[in-house]
Design a protein around this motif. Structure first.
Motif, PDB file in Angstrom:
ATOM      1  N   THR A  99      11.929  -6.900  -1.165  1.00 16.08           N
ATOM      2  CA  THR A  99      11.244  -6.017  -0.407  1.00 16.08           C
ATOM      3  C   THR A  99       9.767  -6.062  -0.647  1.00 16.08           C
ATOM      4  OG1 THR A  99      13.259  -4.548  -0.389  1.00 16.08           O
ATOM      5  CG2 THR A  99      11.215  -3.848   0.587  1.00 16.08           C
ATOM      6  N   GLU A 100       9.122  -6.076   0.605  1.00 17.46           N
ATOM      7  CA  GLU A 100       7.611  -6.163   0.418  1.00 17.46           C
ATOM      8  C   GLU A 100       7.051  -4.616   0.103  1.00 17.46           C
ATOM      9  OE1 GLU A 100       5.184  -8.225   3.410  1.00 17.46           O
ATOM     10  OE2 GLU A 100       6.937  -8.276   4.567  1.00 17.46           O
ATOM     11  N   LEU A 101       5.876  -4.629  -1.023  1.00 16.17           N
ATOM     12  CA  LEU A 101       5.201  -3.561  -1.477  1.00 16.17           C
ATOM     13  C   LEU A 101       4.506  -2.884  -0.200  1.00 16.17           C
ATOM     14  CD1 LEU A 101       4.108  -4.586  -4.909  1.00 16.17           C
ATOM     15  CD2 LEU A 101       5.822  -3.181  -4.367  1.00 16.17           C
ATOM     16  N   ALA A 102       4.469  -1.577  -0.009  1.00 15.44           N
ATOM     17  CA  ALA A 102       3.798  -0.862   0.992  1.00 15.44           C
ATOM     18  C   ALA A 102       2.474  -0.354   0.514  1.00 15.44           C
ATOM     19  CB  ALA A 102       4.734   0.345   1.378  1.00 15.44           C
ATOM     20  N   LEU A 103       1.299  -0.593   1.021  1.00 12.92           N
ATOM     21  CA  LEU A 103       0.087  -0.441   0.507  1.00 12.92           C
ATOM     22  C   LEU A 103      -0.339   0.552   1.601  1.00 12.92           C
ATOM     23  CD1 LEU A 103      -1.222  -3.782  -0.640  1.00 12.92           C
ATOM     24  CD2 LEU A 103       0.035  -2.256  -2.091  1.00 12.92           C
ATOM     25  N   ALA A 104      -0.560   1.823   1.000  1.00 16.08           N
ATOM     26  CA  ALA A 104      -1.246   2.860   1.815  1.00 16.08           C
ATOM     27  C   ALA A 104      -2.598   3.348   1.429  1.00 16.08           C
ATOM     28  CB  ALA A 104      -0.390   4.059   2.325  1.00 16.08           C
ATOM     29  N   LEU A 105      -3.491   3.518   1.920  1.00 15.22           N
ATOM     30  CA  LEU A 105      -4.885   4.090   1.466  1.00 15.22           C
ATOM     31  C   LEU A 105      -4.730   5.531   1.699  1.00 15.22           C
ATOM     32  CD1 LEU A 105      -7.372   1.435   2.871  1.00 15.22           C
ATOM     33  CD2 LEU A 105      -6.748   1.833   0.448  1.00 15.22           C
ATOM     34  N   GLU A 106      -5.315   6.475   0.685  1.00 13.00           N
ATOM     35  CA  GLU A 106      -5.166   7.692   1.023  1.00 13.00           C
ATOM     36  C   GLU A 106      -6.471   8.305   1.851  1.00 13.00           C
ATOM     37  OE1 GLU A 106      -3.288   8.871  -3.439  1.00 13.00           O
ATOM     38  OE2 GLU A 106      -5.124   9.782  -2.815  1.00 13.00           O
ATOM     39  N   GLU A 107      -6.257   9.299   2.495  1.00 12.21           N
ATOM     40  CA  GLU A 107      -7.297   9.708   3.462  1.00 12.21           C
ATOM     41  C   GLU A 107      -8.309  10.458   2.711  1.00 12.21           C
ATOM     42  OE1 GLU A 107      -7.812  12.981   7.422  1.00 12.21           O
ATOM     43  OE2 GLU A 107      -6.034  12.617   6.119  1.00 12.21           O
TER      44      GLU A 107
END
Length: 258
Positions: A99-107
């Protein structure tokens, strides 16, 4: 003569049983999102300490026994461990999904400051940043260390263990894990894998230690902070291996003196 014949037959029988217990298993690694094959996925048998990688079709072969654990890792995907079952050995093939890693930038919220020009007033409008976290040690009252102080972990460790004790705690009580060092250095596939990595993931998995302890082991072996930060995983492996060999010599000498 009969004794030699008996021993020879036992050796043949043992070899035959062992041969039935091991196998070269096959598999295919795919993307869990769309079932496309993944090339160059790193696969390591943590029990046998051997490695391989998938081809352009996501296929691989590796030596394994029942209940061995295979570690799958690929850049941008979540690493997983898979246990080898009797059915896998029997049918010789399996499909593994990563499964691909989900990369999210915090607001990020920027608040405007209404400055007055008076330092005493304006400085009170700047929100305070509290980095004064402290580590405490169970059993030691009124003792703690600043989280943002340089070498905080080393101070904590040094307050309980001296370098010799630390090496004994890490090396002396993990003989099985540390025996893997020689196997890791002998397997070309694993050496090539470690030479191209800097994340320490494979080392921590193979040696069964966390990242902090791994860095501390190298530090206690008198390697510089710069080396620890810039060395690839293969260089870290060689450093730990050399340190372990030195530790065994020192331990042997200490035992002889006693």
């Amino acid at each position: 003569m009969k004794n030699y014949l008996f021993l020879f037959l036992c050796l043949i029988a043992t070899t035959f049983v062992f041969a039935q217990d091991v196998a070269t298993i096959k598999g295919t690694v795919i993307n869990a999102a769309d079932d496309t094959p993944l090339e160059s996925v790193n696969i390591v048998n943590l029990n046998q300490v051997i490695g391989t990688a998938t081809n352009k079709d996501g296929e691989f072969e590796i030596y394994a026994k029942p209940n061995d654990t295979l570690h799958f890792s690929y850049l941008g995907y979540k690493s997983i461990k898979v246990r080898v079952t009797n059915d896998w050995i029997k049918f010789r093939s399996s499909k593994i999904a990563l499964t691909e890693l989900a990369l999210a930038l915090e607001e990020v919220v920027v608040n405007q400051l209404n400055l007055t020009g008076y330092l005493e007033v304006d400085i009170k409008q700047v929100p305070a940043i509290n980095n004064n976290y402290r580590y405490s040690i169970s059993g030691l009252q009124d003792t703690g260390y600043e989280a943002d102080s340089p070498g905080n972990f080393t101070k904590i460790v040094s307050s309980i263990f001296n370098p010799a004790d630390f090496l004994h705690r890490m090396f002396g009580k993990r003989p099985n894990e540390l025996q893997k060092l020689k196997k890791m250095k002998q397997d070309d596939e694993i050496r090539n894998l470690l030479a191209s990595r800097f994340d320490r993931e494979m080392l921590t998995v193979l040696l069964n230690v966390n990242r902090v302890d791994l860095d501390e082991i190298v530090s206690q072996c008198n390697y510089s902070k710069g080396f620890i930060q810039t060395a690839n995983d293969l260089q870290i492996l060689d450093a730990i291996s050399e340190c372990y060999e030195e530790y065994k010599l020192l331990s042997r000498g200490r035992t002889n003196r006693l």
